[in-house]
Design a protein around this motif. Structure first.
Motif, PDB file in Angstrom:
ATOM      1  N   PRO A 116      -0.150   2.902 -12.648  1.00 44.50           N
ATOM      2  CA  PRO A 116       0.523   1.801 -11.948  1.00 44.50           C
ATOM      3  C   PRO A 116       0.357   1.898 -10.440  1.00 44.50           C
ATOM      4  O   PRO A 116       0.182   0.872  -9.767  1.00 44.50           O
ATOM      5  CB  PRO A 116       1.979   1.928 -12.370  1.00 44.50           C
ATOM      6  N   GLY A 117       0.394   3.134  -9.892  1.00 44.79           N
ATOM      7  CA  GLY A 117       0.229   3.295  -8.455  1.00 44.79           C
ATOM      8  C   GLY A 117      -1.115   2.783  -7.988  1.00 44.79           C
ATOM      9  O   GLY A 117      -1.220   2.112  -6.960  1.00 44.79           O
ATOM     10  N   PHE A 172       0.834  -1.207   0.000  1.00 53.84           N
ATOM     11  CA  PHE A 172       0.000   0.000   0.000  1.00 53.84           C
ATOM     12  C   PHE A 172       0.869   1.257   0.000  1.00 53.84           C
ATOM     13  O   PHE A 172       0.641   2.184  -0.792  1.00 53.84           O
ATOM     14  CB  PHE A 172      -0.903  -0.027   1.241  1.00 53.84           C
ATOM     15  N   ILE A 173       1.915   1.263   0.851  1.00 54.20           N
ATOM     16  CA  ILE A 173       2.810   2.431   0.928  1.00 54.20           C
ATOM     17  C   ILE A 173       3.512   2.638  -0.407  1.00 54.20           C
ATOM     18  O   ILE A 173       3.657   3.762  -0.894  1.00 54.20           O
ATOM     19  CB  ILE A 173       3.854   2.236   2.054  1.00 54.20           C
ATOM     20  N   TYR A 174       3.942   1.531  -1.037  1.00 50.68           N
ATOM     21  CA  TYR A 174       4.633   1.646  -2.321  1.00 50.68           C
ATOM     22  C   TYR A 174       3.701   2.239  -3.382  1.00 50.68           C
ATOM     23  O   TYR A 174       4.109   3.072  -4.190  1.00 50.68           O
ATOM     24  CB  TYR A 174       5.156   0.272  -2.757  1.00 50.68           C
ATOM     25  N   GLY A 175       2.436   1.818  -3.332  1.00 48.87           N
ATOM     26  CA  GLY A 175       1.468   2.385  -4.271  1.00 48.87           C
ATOM     27  C   GLY A 175       1.299   3.878  -4.062  1.00 48.87           C
ATOM     28  O   GLY A 175       1.268   4.653  -5.022  1.00 48.87           O
ATOM     29  N   LEU A 176       1.218   4.302  -2.781  1.00 49.49           N
ATOM     30  CA  LEU A 176       1.102   5.734  -2.487  1.00 49.49           C
ATOM     31  C   LEU A 176       2.320   6.482  -3.006  1.00 49.49           C
ATOM     32  O   LEU A 176       2.194   7.577  -3.573  1.00 49.49           O
ATOM     33  CB  LEU A 176       0.972   5.952  -0.969  1.00 49.49           C
ATOM     34  N   HIS A 177       3.501   5.891  -2.825  1.00 45.77           N
ATOM     35  CA  HIS A 177       4.733   6.525  -3.313  1.00 45.77           C
ATOM     36  C   HIS A 177       4.686   6.691  -4.837  1.00 45.77           C
ATOM     37  O   HIS A 177       5.023   7.749  -5.358  1.00 45.77           O
ATOM     38  CB  HIS A 177       5.938   5.689  -2.901  1.00 45.77           C
TER      39      HIS A 177
END
Lengths: 188, 157
Positions: free
Chosen positions: B39-40, B20-25
């Motif tokens: 992609p996010g 989830f954090i990687y998607g937000l980034h």
């Protein structure tokens, strides 16, 4: 080096695509299609398009999981009709003809890796690259083009996904569905 | 529901916040580094899909309830369209980057690209909800029992 690696990956993708076409089991076909997608992602990475590579790999993982989830345990088998010798010869001849035309047209292409702006005078890509950061403020030019210069395209893309979800919602809804007996309910 | 492996359940519980954090980034820094809304959003959705696959539909719907997902889907699309219409209202050009003149920011920083960041966030929310909903529909329709459709509609209210 990049070109030979790219050719290797393309050959792998073609083999995986043929496996997907000629295998009998649906699950094997789905996995082979996944292999085609992953080789496409590696090809994008080699060509210097990390944005596309990220998108491709993420969408590929999710869609592969989704397709496997749908196909696993169903036990569906792909059936293909008997292929006569005549049809195979005709298909082979057609493929050879298309390939020959492709080889002829290959001579008119620019060398591999030549940017569009060196081929066509006044191409918009020159303008995008020169003034992209100034006009959009986005350091990643790809995002700048996708969401500022060409945001119309992204709007269309968003509409496509929205329509897909809308279709799912319509299939799922129960309110407003007419109860005309059990047989109609089963069919719907 | 079914007896699920302890390893699968625990690992999915630990890993999905990081996804989830990687998607937000990917969404928030999409205008600086490779990434972006699409992609996010799919990465965000995959954190919920992991819960769906590893711990069942109930666990996934606890994290992202069905009505909320439907609303997020529509909200993302509306925000995206509204920024486009705001550009039309301010300067007469559809999708004009009007925020860039108001808040120029500094290049290579988070606040630097005006409407691009807003559009990225909108697309991210939209794609996350859409991909999760499509996965949810398939997980319901695969069994094809009316019972399951009824339970999902009950949560909708």
């Amino acid at each position: 080096m990049t070109e030979s690696l790219l050719a290797l990956i393309l050959v792998f993708a073609i083999i995986a695509a043929s496996v997907a076409l000629y295998t009998d089991e649906l699950l094997s076909a789905v996995i082979a299609v996944g292999a085609v997608g992953f080789s496409g992602s590696i090809a994008y990475l080699l060509l210097g398009a990390p944005d596309l590579a990220i998108t491709q790999i993420v969408v590929e993982v999710v869609s592969l999981v989704l397709l496997i989830r749908v196909t696993i345990g169903v036990g569906l088998r792909l059936t293909s009709g008997p292929s006569s010798r005549k049809r195979i010869t005709a298909a082979g001849a057609a493929l050879l003809a298309v390939f020959a035309l492709f080889l002829i047209s290959l001579k008119t292409f620019a060398a591999f890796g030549t940017p569009v702006m060196e081929r066509i005078q006044g191409a918009p890509s020159v303008f995008y690259i020169e003034r992209g950061l100034e006009l959009t403020g986005a350091a990643n030019l790809v995002t700048g083009v996708l969401l500022d210069f060409r945001a119309y395209d992204t709007l269309g893309e968003a509409t496509v996904i929205f329509t897909a979800v809308l279709g799912g919602l319509i299939l799922l809804r129960r309110k407003g569905r007419k109860n005309t007996g059990d047989s109609a309910e089963d069919a719907g | 529901m079914k007896n699920r492996s302890l390893i699968t359940v625990t690992v999915s519980r630990w890993v999905s916040p990081f996804i989830f954090i990687y998607g937000l980034h990917l969404i928030l820094y999409g205008h600086i580094t490779p990434g972006g809304g699409f992609p996010g959003g799919v990465v965000l959705a995959s954190s919920f899909i992991l819960a769906l696959l590893a711990r069942g539909r109930e666990a996934a719907l606890q994290r992202l309830p069905y009505p909320l997902a439907k609303r997020l889907d529509a909200t993302g699309a509306i925000i995206f369209l509204l920024t486009a219409l705001a550009g039309l209202a301010v300067s007469g050009i559809f999708f004009e980057n009007f925020l860039l003149e108001i808040i120029p920011g500094t290049p290579m920083r988070l606040i630097s690209s005006g409407t691009v960041l807003v559009n990225n966030a909108a697309i991210g929310i939209k794609v996350c909800a859409s991909v999760f909903l499509i996965m949810l529909f398939l997980s319901v329709l695969r069994v094809g029992e009316d019972e399951q459709i009824r339970t999902i509609e009950k949560e909708e209210g």
